[in-house]
Design an enzyme around this catalytic site. Structure first.
Site, PDB file in Angstrom:
ATOM      1  N   ILE A  50       0.829  -1.216   0.000  1.00 51.96           N
ATOM      2  CA  ILE A  50       0.000   0.000   0.000  1.00 51.96           C
ATOM      3  C   ILE A  50       0.863   1.265   0.000  1.00 51.96           C
ATOM      4  O   ILE A  50       0.391   2.334  -0.336  1.00 51.96           O
ATOM      5  CB  ILE A  50      -0.994   0.040   1.193  1.00 51.96           C
ATOM      6  CG1 ILE A  50      -0.264   0.060   2.532  1.00 51.96           C
ATOM      7  CG2 ILE A  50      -1.990  -1.075   1.109  1.00 51.96           C
ATOM      8  CD1 ILE A  50      -1.153   0.505   3.684  1.00 51.96           C
ATOM      9  N   ASP A  51       2.141   1.112   0.400  1.00 53.92           N
ATOM     10  CA  ASP A  51       2.975   2.312   0.613  1.00 53.92           C
ATOM     11  C   ASP A  51       3.477   2.992  -0.660  1.00 53.92           C
ATOM     12  O   ASP A  51       3.920   4.128  -0.609  1.00 53.92           O
ATOM     13  CB  ASP A  51       4.193   1.939   1.471  1.00 53.92           C
ATOM     14  CG  ASP A  51       3.837   1.797   2.936  1.00 53.92           C
ATOM     15  OD1 ASP A  51       2.680   2.092   3.289  1.00 53.92           O
ATOM     16  OD2 ASP A  51       4.713   1.391   3.711  1.00 53.92           O
ATOM     17  N   ARG A  86     -13.838  22.939  13.216  1.00 55.44           N
ATOM     18  CA  ARG A  86     -12.781  22.222  13.931  1.00 55.44           C
ATOM     19  C   ARG A  86     -11.641  21.901  12.970  1.00 55.44           C
ATOM     20  O   ARG A  86     -11.774  22.026  11.760  1.00 55.44           O
ATOM     21  CB  ARG A  86     -13.328  20.898  14.497  1.00 55.44           C
ATOM     22  CG  ARG A  86     -14.317  21.025  15.632  1.00 55.44           C
ATOM     23  CD  ARG A  86     -13.694  21.555  16.922  1.00 55.44           C
ATOM     24  NE  ARG A  86     -12.526  20.831  17.378  1.00 55.44           N
ATOM     25  CZ  ARG A  86     -12.549  19.783  18.210  1.00 55.44           C
ATOM     26  NH1 ARG A  86     -13.711  19.345  18.666  1.00 55.44           N
ATOM     27  NH2 ARG A  86     -11.439  19.195  18.593  1.00 55.44           N
ATOM     28  N   MET A  93      -0.911   5.633   6.904  1.00 56.94           N
ATOM     29  CA  MET A  93       0.247   4.743   6.880  1.00 56.94           C
ATOM     30  C   MET A  93       1.340   5.250   5.954  1.00 56.94           C
ATOM     31  O   MET A  93       1.100   6.105   5.102  1.00 56.94           O
ATOM     32  CB  MET A  93      -0.191   3.342   6.517  1.00 56.94           C
ATOM     33  CG  MET A  93      -0.765   2.667   7.738  1.00 56.94           C
ATOM     34  SD  MET A  93      -1.083   0.950   7.498  1.00 56.94           S
ATOM     35  CE  MET A  93      -1.302   0.468   9.201  1.00 56.94           C
ATOM     36  N   GLU A 111      -5.182  20.894   4.023  1.00 57.79           N
ATOM     37  CA  GLU A 111      -4.496  22.183   4.177  1.00 57.79           C
ATOM     38  C   GLU A 111      -2.996  21.970   4.404  1.00 57.79           C
ATOM     39  O   GLU A 111      -2.183  22.799   4.024  1.00 57.79           O
ATOM     40  CB  GLU A 111      -5.086  22.973   5.350  1.00 57.79           C
ATOM     41  CG  GLU A 111      -6.362  23.735   5.017  1.00 57.79           C
ATOM     42  CD  GLU A 111      -7.568  22.841   4.740  1.00 57.79           C
ATOM     43  OE1 GLU A 111      -7.602  21.712   5.259  1.00 57.79           O
ATOM     44  OE2 GLU A 111      -8.465  23.273   3.981  1.00 57.79           O
ATOM     45  N   LYS A 137     -11.540  31.127   7.572  1.00 55.76           N
ATOM     46  CA  LYS A 137     -11.537  29.681   7.292  1.00 55.76           C
ATOM     47  C   LYS A 137     -11.219  28.972   8.606  1.00 55.76           C
ATOM     48  O   LYS A 137     -10.064  28.911   9.031  1.00 55.76           O
ATOM     49  CB  LYS A 137     -10.492  29.343   6.234  1.00 55.76           C
ATOM     50  CG  LYS A 137     -10.545  27.894   5.824  1.00 55.76           C
ATOM     51  CD  LYS A 137      -9.570  27.594   4.733  1.00 55.76           C
ATOM     52  CE  LYS A 137      -9.699  26.148   4.321  1.00 55.76           C
ATOM     53  NZ  LYS A 137      -8.704  25.762   3.348  1.00 55.76           N
ATOM     54  N   ARG A 138     -12.256  28.449   9.240  1.00 53.44           N
ATOM     55  CA  ARG A 138     -12.085  28.005  10.628  1.00 53.44           C
ATOM     56  C   ARG A 138     -11.945  26.499  10.764  1.00 53.44           C
ATOM     57  O   ARG A 138     -12.304  25.919  11.794  1.00 53.44           O
ATOM     58  CB  ARG A 138     -13.241  28.519  11.452  1.00 53.44           C
ATOM     59  CG  ARG A 138     -13.233  30.024  11.406  1.00 53.44           C
ATOM     60  CD  ARG A 138     -14.109  30.665  12.373  1.00 53.44           C
ATOM     61  NE  ARG A 138     -13.667  32.055  12.507  1.00 53.44           N
ATOM     62  CZ  ARG A 138     -14.250  32.932  13.254  1.00 53.44           C
ATOM     63  NH1 ARG A 138     -15.261  32.604  13.969  1.00 53.44           N
ATOM     64  NH2 ARG A 138     -13.795  34.165  13.308  1.00 53.44           N
ATOM     65  N   GLU A 146       2.623   8.283   9.015  1.00 48.50           N
ATOM     66  CA  GLU A 146       3.067   7.782  10.334  1.00 48.50           C
ATOM     67  C   GLU A 146       4.582   7.879  10.504  1.00 48.50           C
ATOM     68  O   GLU A 146       5.075   7.981  11.624  1.00 48.50           O
ATOM     69  CB  GLU A 146       2.574   6.342  10.574  1.00 48.50           C
ATOM     70  CG  GLU A 146       3.175   5.325   9.644  1.00 48.50           C
ATOM     71  CD  GLU A 146       2.757   3.894   9.951  1.00 48.50           C
ATOM     72  OE1 GLU A 146       2.318   3.603  11.062  1.00 48.50           O
ATOM     73  OE2 GLU A 146       2.904   3.072   9.029  1.00 48.50           O
TER      74      GLU A 146
HETATM   75  O1  LIG Z   1       0.847  -3.199  11.673  1.00 52.66           O
HETATM   76  P1  LIG Z   1       1.934  -2.203  11.584  1.00 52.66           P
HETATM   77  O2  LIG Z   1       3.201  -2.681  12.191  1.00 52.66           O
HETATM   78  O3  LIG Z   1       1.531  -0.846  12.021  1.00 52.66           O
HETATM   79  O4  LIG Z   1       2.319  -2.161  10.056  1.00 52.66           O
HETATM   80  C1  LIG Z   1       1.789  -1.398   9.131  1.00 52.66           C
HETATM   81  C2  LIG Z   1       2.843  -1.146   8.107  1.00 52.66           C
HETATM   82  O5  LIG Z   1       2.516  -1.799   6.948  1.00 52.66           O
HETATM   83  C3  LIG Z   1       2.432  -0.889   5.884  1.00 52.66           C
HETATM   84  O6  LIG Z   1       1.080  -0.595   5.716  1.00 52.66           O
HETATM   85  C4  LIG Z   1       3.010  -1.432   4.611  1.00 52.66           C
HETATM   86  O7  LIG Z   1       2.486  -2.708   4.388  1.00 52.66           O
HETATM   87  P2  LIG Z   1       2.477  -3.467   2.987  1.00 52.66           P
HETATM   88  O8  LIG Z   1       3.851  -3.264   2.414  1.00 52.66           O
HETATM   89  O9  LIG Z   1       2.182  -4.879   3.385  1.00 52.66           O
HETATM   90  O10 LIG Z   1       1.394  -2.891   2.152  1.00 52.66           O
HETATM   91  C5  LIG Z   1       3.137   0.358   6.356  1.00 52.66           C
HETATM   92  O11 LIG Z   1       2.640   1.545   5.884  1.00 52.66           O
HETATM   93  C6  LIG Z   1       2.979   0.308   7.808  1.00 52.66           C
HETATM   94  O12 LIG Z   1       4.090   0.873   8.399  1.00 52.66           O
END
Ligand SMILES: O=P(O)(O)OC[C@H]1O[C@](O)(COP(=O)(O)O)[C@@H](O)[C@@H]1O
Ligand SMILES: Nc1ncnc2c1ncn2[C@@H]1O[C@H](COP(=O)(O)OP(=O)(O)O)[C@@H](O)[C@H]1O
Length: 243
Positions: A50-51, A86, A93, A111, A137-138, A146
């Site tokens: 996913i990264d 707010r 991730m 933003e 713009k509140r 992460e």
């Molecule tokens: O469960 P954890 O240790 O937070 O791991 C999530 C980690 O897996 C990831 O989603 C990547 O996972 P994949 O390479 O399997 O897609 C990272 O973004 C994230 O750091």
């Protein structure tokens, strides 16, 4: 994995008559695929994470789905942020790669986008929030990868500096599940077919990818020894659009 384990893996594949292997994953999977290829098993890697942190491909399988989940979440948050005036810190991730934050932040009109690849200053973030507040713009959405740090801590620091207390939403594993987007399905179908074609043509020890819409192969050695470049052009665009 130990050399014995790798050897055993190759033996099992041979004993089962498997003459080609497609390994889907990230860096760890690619290291394993490379070892098996060097032990004589015809192997191709497919970028699955996913990264979106694999070089020599513009996109990895799973990234589009994760981004669409984040965009959907931010759209929902935005409704309350505007109606209740707010602000929100949304932690997404990406331990070493800010692509989820970048693409989702740009697509949802965040933003502020904080990613591990670009140094940032929370004083500036706080000042911008106060300025926006003065101009009417509140609400504000701050997307934090992460890899940058803990969303709660970042929100607490922003509150201290700006006097505006953001809510924190950590999307966590929600980003990893569910129904893949059609883009991910099409990408996976194209890459899977391409990998099998390349194996049939006799290629091995390569990783498949998509660059500017074209399917390509690259030596796995090169892929695992290269860091993916961050897309500063998109980052700067997000910055300009959010001002
Ligand atoms: O469960 P954890 O240790 O937070 O791991 C999530 C980690 O897996 C990831 O989603 C990547 O996972 P994949 O390479 O399997 O897609 C990272 O973004 C994230 O750091
Ligand atoms: N050098 C290696 N030789 C053989 N297998 C490996 C090697 N490095 C990692 N692997 C295997 O690849 C798999 C996936 O690796 P992991 O790091 O968990 O995920 P990712 O592919 O997403 O980086 C693991 O099961 C691991 O055992």
């Amino acid at each position: 994995m130990t050399p014995e384990g790798q050897q055993r893996g190759a033996e099992v594949l041979r004993a089962r008559g498997i003459d080609g292997l497609v390994v889907i994953g990230g860096d760890g999977s690619y290291q394993g695929a490379n070892k098996l290829s060097k032990l004589g098993i015809k192997t191709m890697g497919l970028p699955g994470t996913i990264d979106n942190d694999i070089p020599f491909t513009d996109f990895t399988i799973g990234f589009d789905t994760a981004v669409s989940i984040v965009v959907d979440a931010i759209n929902k948050l935005r409704d309350t942020m505007t109606s209740h005036e707010r602000s929100s810190v949304v932690e997404v991730m990406g331990r070493h790669c800010g692509d989820i934050a970048l693409y989702a932040g740009l697509a949802s009109g965040a933003e502020t986008i904080l990613v591990p690849e670009v140094p940032f200053n929370l004083d500036e973030v706080a000042m911008r929030m106060q300025e926006n507040f003065r101009h009417g713009k509140r609400h504000s959405i701050i997307v934090v990868a992460e890899g940058v740090g803990d969303g709660e801590e970042i929100a607490a620091r922003i509150a201290e500096l700006s006097g505006i207390e953001p809510r924190v939403t950590c999307l966590g594993h929600i980003q990893r599940g569910g129904t893949p987007t059609h883009n991910d399905r099409v990408l996976a179908s194209r890459l899977g077919d391409f990998a099998v074609q390349k194996l049939i043509e006799g290629e091995s020890g390569k990783a498949c990818g998509i660059i500017k819409g074209e399917l390509v192969t690259t030596d796995i050695d090169l892929v695992t020894s290269t860091k993916k470049e961050f897309n500063m052009e998109l980052y700067n665009l997000a910055l300009r659009l959010s001002q």
